[in-house]
Design an enzyme around this catalytic site. Structure first.
Site, PDB file in Angstrom:
ATOM      1  N   LYS A 124      -6.697  48.578   8.609  1.00 31.64           N
ATOM      2  CA  LYS A 124      -7.475  47.638   8.277  1.00 31.64           C
ATOM      3  C   LYS A 124      -8.268  47.005   9.713  1.00 31.64           C
ATOM      4  O   LYS A 124      -7.815  47.316  10.727  1.00 31.64           O
ATOM      5  CB  LYS A 124      -6.714  46.393   7.779  1.00 31.64           C
ATOM      6  CG  LYS A 124      -7.124  45.335   6.863  1.00 31.64           C
ATOM      7  CD  LYS A 124      -7.447  45.700   5.634  1.00 31.64           C
ATOM      8  CE  LYS A 124      -8.548  45.012   4.598  1.00 31.64           C
ATOM      9  NZ  LYS A 124      -8.595  45.142   3.232  1.00 31.64           N
ATOM     10  N   ASP A 164     -14.276  44.139   2.592  1.00 30.06           N
ATOM     11  CA  ASP A 164     -13.037  43.165   2.161  1.00 30.06           C
ATOM     12  C   ASP A 164     -14.084  41.895   2.180  1.00 30.06           C
ATOM     13  O   ASP A 164     -15.160  41.900   2.053  1.00 30.06           O
ATOM     14  CB  ASP A 164     -12.059  43.229   3.142  1.00 30.06           C
ATOM     15  CG  ASP A 164     -10.766  42.449   2.649  1.00 30.06           C
ATOM     16  OD1 ASP A 164     -10.182  43.191   1.866  1.00 30.06           O
ATOM     17  OD2 ASP A 164     -10.669  41.405   3.119  1.00 30.06           O
TER      18      ASP A 164
END
Ligand code: NDP
Length: 445
Positions: A124, A164
């Protein structure tokens, strides 16, 4: 495994990383039994190796705003675990981003990606830069500067970022353009790309569509369907619009949307036309929530409040972590909610989940419900590697099948003797076993 001891040690090493510690504790508590039944995990210290990322990259991102001021943000990439494939996970651009949030998201990604049954490791990244309120030129300059550093650490076989919060098609385009220039090759390194340059059909709506496919599986266990159900959602971003579109197509009534400053209740429910209207506002970087209430008769804006006070059959948090707390859960339970499924990552606090379990509300965690997004990213990678493009129907069929399989995994490991399905446990155990056994196969590396 002694969960409290592991958590105490982790808290000492990473004080204040609240979201990361919360995510680790939730997983450890649900895999504790299966871990202790298998001494090979203990002897290879699997847990101690799983809860720390492989590496944390932090870099500065200087850029110039439209007034000529030099600005500096922090950029991150957390490469968490690559036991089953290249690091894979989104980039979040939002002012709230910090190491704890990205570590929790990277950690969750381990189990989610394993659940898809595709060869995807976990990562991430992101920045405390927020595209909201910035011009296109500012967003482009920021993305180019971000990639100027990140490109050294990513690649189609090593680490494949995606979107995201705050990172949609526009940001992926600017990031990919800079990567391609630096690398001198079209490698398909990011997912969520534009359709003309390597993107996959269905990817933009995949997280939301996949979530509704999962909800349908949950309802089917109860011999029920989504048709006619009332649904509350939060946010109206990348994932919420896919949820709203699919739920509406299947005959459900979505009665809320929200933003950080409040929510809209629309008793008539969303329609294709209303969704189209919101997408137009979104595409031109405008606010959605208040204008929606002004545009459509009967819709009410509730400033400073959350949508969880509305009486619905199903609640689907779609905005951000810990957006639904115990107080919200009590309101939902009091209003007779039958099902809550997180579409945002870790959308509910542990206390909210306790409240649902105590009242036998069917609850499923984000890592299972929203896995359709990363799964379709995996399908985009497969299409890029084959230099092919599947049709909309082919991608959708695969997504549907993947969500079915994830649900089956949750049943396999989460069904209690009394028939209640503990989706949290099911998802965590299934994902853990895949990754832990792969780590065992590969020795101490
Ligand atoms: P977006 O930035 O596209 O959308 C987020 C939405 O939530 C926006 O409408 C935003 O409003 C709203 N929002 C943000 N903060 C709050 C808040 N505190 N209260 C209420 N609303 C808020 O992000 P995504 O849709 O991509 O992501 C949403 C969630 O889904 C995240 O948890 C993400 O990790 C998860 N997710 C995303 C995937 C993807 O494919 N994009 C895949 C899997 C999970 P505003 O724009 O006004 O700030």
């Amino acid at each position: 495994m002694n969960v409290d001891k592991i958590m105490n040690d982790l808290e000492k090493k990473h004080p204040g990383e609240v979201e990361y510690l919360q995510a680790v504790r939730e997983v450890l508590e649900s895999i504790e039994d299966i871990y202790n039944e298998n001494p090979q995990f203990r002897s290879a210290n699997i847990i101690e190796r799983l809860i720390e990322p492989d590496r944390v990259l932090i870099f500065k991102v200087p850029w110039t705003d439209d007034e000529g001021n030099v600005r500096v943000n922090l950029g991150y990439r957390i490469q968490f675990n690559c036991a089953i494939g290249p690091y894979k996970g989104g980039l979040r651009f939002h002012q709230s981003v910090n190491q704890s949030i990205l570590k929790f998201l990277g950690f969750e990604q381990i189990f989610k990606n394993a659940l898809t049954s595709l060869p995807l490791g976990a990562g991430k990244g992101g920045s405390d830069f927020s595209p909201k309120g910035k011009s296109n030129a500012e967003v482009m300059r920021f993305c180019q500067s971000f990639m100027l550093e990140l490109w050294k650490y990513i690649g189609p076989e090593t680490d494949v970022p995606a979107g995201d919060i705050g990172v949609s098609g526009r940001e992926i385009g600017y990031l990919y353009g800079m990567y391609k220039r630096l690398k001198g090759a079209h490698t398909g390194v990011l997912t969520g790309k534009g359709l003309n340059w390597g993107g996959s059909l269905i990817r933009p709506e995949a997280t939301g569509f996949g979530a509704i496919y999962f909800v349908q599986e949950m309802l089917a266990i109860k011999k029920d369907t989504i048709k006619g159900k009332t649904i509350s959602i939060s946010g109206f971003g990348n994932v919420a619009w896919g949820v709203a579109l699919k739920a509406t197509q299947l005959g459900a009534k979505v009665v809320t949307i929200s933003g950080p400053d409040g929510y809209v209740y629309d008793p008539e429910g969303l329609s294709d036309r209303k969704i189209e209207y919101m997408l137009e506002l979104r595409a031109s970087n405008q606010d959605i929530v208040r204008p929606y209430a002004e545009e459509f008769a009967g819709a009410e804006f509730h400033a400073g409040r959350k949508p969880w006070e509305v009486k619905v059959d199903i609640a689907l948090p779609c905005a951000t972590q810990n957006e639904l707390n115990a107080e919200d859960a009590k309101k939902l339970v009091g209003n007779g909610v039958m099902m809550v499924a997180e579409v945002s990552n870790m959308g509910c606090t542990p206390e909210a989940i306790d409240e649902f379990y105590a009242n036998e509300v069917i609850f499923a965690p984000g890592k299972a419900v929203n896995a359709g997004g990363v799964a379709t990213s995996g399908l985009e990678m497969a299409q890029n590697a084959m230099k092919m493009r599947w049709t909309r129907h082919e991608v959708d069929e695969r997504l549907l099948q993947i969500m079915h399989n994830i649900h089956e995994q949750c049943l396999k490991y989460g069904r209690r003797d009394d028939g209640f399905i503990d989706y949290v446990k099911g998802a965590n155990i299934s994902g853990f076993l895949t990754v832990a056994n792969s780590m065992l196969d590969m020795g101490i590396v």
